[in-house]
Design an enzyme around this catalytic site. Structure first.
Site, PDB file in Angstrom:
ATOM      1  N   VAL A 139      22.617 -16.001 -52.049  1.00  0.00           N
ATOM      2  CA  VAL A 139      21.252 -15.683 -52.470  1.00  0.00           C
ATOM      3  C   VAL A 139      21.317 -15.185 -53.917  1.00  0.00           C
ATOM      4  CG1 VAL A 139      19.311 -14.063 -52.123  1.00  0.00           C
ATOM      5  CG2 VAL A 139      20.382 -15.189 -50.145  1.00  0.00           C
ATOM      6  N   LEU A 431      37.611 -22.846 -46.619  1.00  0.00           N
ATOM      7  CA  LEU A 431      37.722 -22.934 -48.077  1.00  0.00           C
ATOM      8  C   LEU A 431      36.983 -21.793 -48.775  1.00  0.00           C
ATOM      9  CD1 LEU A 431      37.121 -26.739 -48.277  1.00  0.00           C
ATOM     10  CD2 LEU A 431      39.327 -25.556 -48.348  1.00  0.00           C
TER      11      LEU A 431
END
Ligand code: NHW
Ligand code: EN5
Length: 431
Positions: A139, A431
């Site tokens: 965000v 990842l």
């Protein structure tokens, strides 16, 4: 505390280890029962699907993460996943475009939030759990603490449930209800001078720069005979080795051949995979012996060279698999640079992260020493690894030092008995 996570189907801190059995937390549902309408965003925002194949749209996701994604505790470094890396990370076999979820500002169309899921076959205590791996939740800094993250999480959950998947795995640096395992990051300096300049590490007491550089110096070339980059024709052999190796861990991932090709075939500045090819090792050994023999006085050469007729091709390869492949070991790492925040001279730290590795008959420490050598040769500044799988066996010997960051592993809607796991029981790398 945990107003959102306390309401979700995840293990809670109050759950007692003894009365936990493996299985889903929510009562099973059908796709028909899943809410059809997207969750409601504050009125100035709209949902979007980010088309990661579109150069402009992947650039938008890249820029959001570049400016707003994960930082260390002292806000000195920020992960800087490259656009090419994002295309690789978000489009494995079976990926769904509607699991690349963005939030844009109405009017300006600016991308201000993102979350993604990719399909993965997880194995928990040996049981296959079809799942998604959630990553790249972000965000915009200016929109923090407005409870947007729970809306993003609920929306991707809905979109995943609509395709009949009810479980997820994810990692985070923060502690939430309730980690299935807590790991630590370890770091191996490859370019200590730069790491010290950017204050990633500091000069140890009673150490000079010159002595530090010498301490971390690596050889110019690798030592394992037969080590070479993975090629497409190795895919079946690597799949068999990898799944065989991973089966011993309590929480891991199972890979199809297509997935192995996607996740492991080398892509410059994204992922590097090397295999130990026993047949190549034998050829190299013979070449070395015959070149040594040529140094000898005439006549001695015949005695020194091995009888080349005894090339029973699959000698060392017989140790691991039933197939006829000569691949016996695998080592891989991925490229994830970090931005150096507010430094005059340097703006990027080049980091390699250890990915999946199968030692086979090669000592793990030797294989990792070669990975460090390769990474140093390619210009990386640091090599990072977690303390999971068998990594504790080489970290200290290869001069890794423990970092100040932790990584917590989580499962959504799946309970596991006897958790938290020890890091050595964990065989999953996100990842
Ligand atoms: S972890 C990296 C996450 N990203 C970052 O850290 C980037 C920088 N930070 C931000 O962008 C890898 C924001 O701080 C974020 C939170 C967006 C993190 N995971 O909107 P509010 C992943 O991507 C909870 C989960 O006001 P915010 C994995 C927090 O505890 N929850 O906060 C992602 C609180 O809940 P609580 C997190 O700072 C896995 C609530 O969010 C979290 O503006 C996602 C506050 O929301 C985190 N990393 O935005 C879950 N960080 O209960 C997937 C904070 O405490 C679940 N929170 O009140 C599975 C879904 C699929 C299921 C399918 C069956
Ligand atoms: C989703 N896939 O904290 C992942 N990194 O140790 C999201 N520290 O780089 C969650 N603070 O220790 C990711 N240097 C959670 C990790 C977030 C990033 C993070 C840590 C991991 C890190 C460095 C820099 C610290 C800067 C000050 C660190 C010391 C290294 C030193 C090298 C020489 C030997 C001793 C140790």
């Amino acid at each position: 505390k945990y107003a959102f996570w306390g309401s979700q189907p995840v293990m809670q801190f109050s759950d007692e280890a003894k009365d936990v059995e493996d299985g889903p937390i929510d009562a099973p549902k059908t796709v028909e029962e899943v809410r059809k309408e997207p969750y409601t965003l504050p009125s100035s925002f709209v949902w979007c699907e980010c088309n990661i194949n579109d150069p402009h749209e992947v650039q938008e996701v890249y820029t959001l993460l570049h400016n707003n994604y994960v930082e260390d505790d002292d806000a000195m470094f920020r992960f800087n996943y490259s656009p090419e890396f994002l295309q690789w990370a978000l489009q494995p076999p079976g990926y769904q475009r509607d699991w690349h979820v963005g939030v844009r500002v109405k009017g300006s169309n600016k991308l201000v939030a993102f979350i993604s899921g990719i399909p993965a076959s997880i194995r928990a205590n040996g049981k296959p759990v079809p799942a998604v791996e959630i990553n790249f939740l972000c965000v915009l800094k200016k929109l923090r603490s407005k409870r947007l993250a729970p809306v993003l999480i609920k929306e991707i959950t809905r979109r995943v449930n609509l395709r009949g998947i009810w479980q997820a795995a994810y990692t985070a640096g923060v502690v939430l209800p309730r980690p299935v395992c807590g790991c630590r990051y370890w770091h191996r300096s490859l370019n200590p001078k730069k790491l010290i300049e950017v204050r990633f590490s500091s000069l140890q007491p009673r150490m000079t720069m010159a002595r530090t550089i010498k301490l971390y110096r690596l050889p110019a070339s690798t030592t394992t005979p037969g080590l070479r980059p993975m090629e497409a024709h190795d895919t079946a052999a690597v799949t068999e080795l990898l799944n065989g190796h991973l089966a011993q861990f309590k929480l891991t991932q199972h890979f199809s051949e297509d997935e192995v090709a996607h996740w492991f075939l080398p892509q410059p500045l994204v992922v590097d995979t090397y295999v130990v090819d026993s047949q190549l090792a034998q050829q190299q050994q013979q070449q070395q012996q015959s070149s040594e023999a040529q140094q000898l006085p005439a006549g001695a050469a015949d005695a020194a060279a091995p009888s080349s007729s005894s090339s029973s091709s699959n000698g060392a390869g017989s140790s691991s698999s039933s197939s006829s492949s000569s691949i016996v070991s695998v080592v891989s790492f991925y490229t994830l640079p970090s931005s150096v925040l507010g430094h005059e001279e340097h703006n990027e730290l080049r980091a390699a992260y250890m990915f999946y590795t199968v030692p086979g008959p090669t000592p793990l420490t030797q294989l990792m020493q070669d990975a460090l050598t390769l990474a140093a040769g390619k210009g990386y500044d640091v090599f990072n690894a977690l303390d999971l799988m068998d990594n504790a066996s080489f970290l200290k010997e290869l001069k890794f030092g423990i970092g100040d960051g932790a990584l917590q592993y989580y499962l959504y809607n799946w309970r596991m008995a006897n958790t938290p796991l020890q890091p050595k029981e964990l065989g999953l790398i996100l990842l």
